[in-house]
Design an enzyme around this catalytic site. Structure first.
Site, short mmCIF file in Angstrom:
data_model
loop_
_atom_site.label_atom_id
_atom_site.label_comp_id
_atom_site.label_asym_id
_atom_site.label_seq_id
_atom_site.Cartn_x
_atom_site.Cartn_y
_atom_site.Cartn_z
CD GLU A 207 9.38 -51.75 10.19
OE1 GLU A 207 9.34 -52.65 11.04
OE2 GLU A 207 10.22 -51.72 9.27
CB CYS B 70 12.96 -42.62 5.86
SG CYS B 70 12.62 -43.84 4.58
CB CYS C 121 5.71 -52.48 -1.74
SG CYS C 121 6.29 -51.43 -3.10
CB CYS D 36 12.18 -54.25 -5.76
SG CYS D 36 11.53 -52.84 -6.68
CB CYS E 164 12.81 -54.10 -1.60
SG CYS E 164 12.01 -53.00 -0.42
CB CYS F 177 17.81 -48.09 1.65
SG CYS F 177 17.78 -46.30 1.74
#
Length: 346
Positions: free
Chosen positions: A94, A107, A114, A118, A121, A339
């Site tokens: 995305e 962005c 990933c 975290c 997230c 975010c």
């Protein structure tokens, strides 16, 4: 056996020139193709109109342009656009276009999923499937530039590597993509308008400093207390804050540029005076500024936005000690484009 078509964007300009010479053609054909690929963002050989039909047919027979496709686009009530970007192998990442009255920011993602873990997230829940190639990162920028021109009648002005993935865990491809985005043989954007955000990989931060980049660095910090940071960002156990401080000092010594700390304040997690005092001490390491970012829920209820009073206390104390601080309101929350929310929900 049928020849496998080669990815033409994996070739350098010199390699393309050499290829055309090997085919008995003039070297400048390689320059023309390279310009179509990187300056004009061509996705199809038939678009390369200053090449003969025979040359275009030859390229079509032997090469492929593995371009992305915006598979699904959502538009927020605040004008933010989220793109579900389909890659050539069927995987999806995305990217987000964030417009303000004065600029448009892209962005972009650097990994499918990933490499890090975290807790707050949504992308981290996908795990890393693969790194993006330089052209796949570049294509996200081109797509958002086109959207900015279509919806706002202006070109893209800024880029942040804050989408899916940890950019420093895909170092070579990210740097190559920035070279294409900023180079005169590519999009020609100013590196000063690009920010790479890392969660803090000390060894790679030092490598980046050695390469003397002209773009900006941001650190996704969220706590300046090791015990707390490990709970919200478990990989911090391998990369403790002392190591990150050492890498930051090295960065400033090599580049002379300040770092931006990104910091979300959560209720009951990092909203105490102890947390504020620790951040103030951390800010003394090198020249910096702090962006306090509004938290965006990822549905499990464990993390909640801190009270306005807690955020105000951070802002007040940072200002009192002379640090530059901005409180950032999130954009695109209604379409999960803010975010920490990028997770290919669709």
């Amino acid at each position: 056996m049928k020849e496998t078509k080669k990815d033409i964007r994996s070739y350098t300009q010199d390699e393309l020139r050499a290829y055309f010479i090997d085919q008995g053609q003039q070297a400048f054909r390689g320059n023309q193709v390279y310009e179509w690929l990187w300056k004009k963002g061509a996705h199809h050989f038939e678009d390369m109109t200053n090449l003969s039909k025979e040359t275009r047919a030859f390229l079509q027979e032997h090469f492929v342009i593995n371009h992305i496709r915006v598979d699904h686009m959502q538009r927020s009530k605040d004008g933010t656009i989220k793109n579900a970007v389909k890659l050539h192998d069927g995987l999806t990442v995305e990217s987000v276009m964030i417009p303000t009255p004065t600029r448009t920011t892209a962005c972009v993602s650097s990994q499918v999923g990933c490499s890090l873990n975290c807790e707050f997230c949504a992308t981290a829940r996908l795990k890393r499937m693969r790194n993006l190639n330089p052209d796949e990162i570049y294509d996200q920028v081109v797509a958002i530039d086109q959207q900015s021109r279509a919806y706002h009648n202006r070109p893209l002005s800024n880029i942040v590597f804050m989408g899916m993935g940890e950019p420093l865990m895909n170092y070579n491809n990210v740097i190559k993509s920035i070279d294409k985005i900023t180079g005169n043989d590519g999009l020609g954007m100013s590196p000063k308008r690009i920010t790479l955000s890392t969660s803090g990989i000390p060894k790679m931060m030092k490598k980046l400093a050695d390469d003397r980049p002209k773009f900006n660095l941001a650190l996704s910090l969220h706590s300046a207390i090791d015990e707390k940071r490990v709970k919200i960002m478990p990989f911090n156990e391998q990369f403790p804050l002392e190591d990150i401080k050492d890498a930051l000092r090295y960065w400033y010594e090599k580049t002379g540029t300040r770092v931006t700390y990104e910091y979300v304040v959560w209720k009951g997690i990092n909203d105490t005076k102890e947390d504020i005092d620790a951040l103030i001490e951390f800010c003394k390491v090198i020249p910096c500024k702090v962006n306090i970012i509004e938290y965006n829920s990822i549905d499990d209820g464990r993390f909640e936005q801190a009270s306005k009073q807690a955020v105000d206390a951070y802002e007040r104390e940072l200002n009192r000690f002379g640090f530059v601080v901005n409180v950032r309101r999130s954009r695109g929350k209604d379409i999960d484009a803010a975010c920490g929310q990028l997770a290919n929900k669709e």
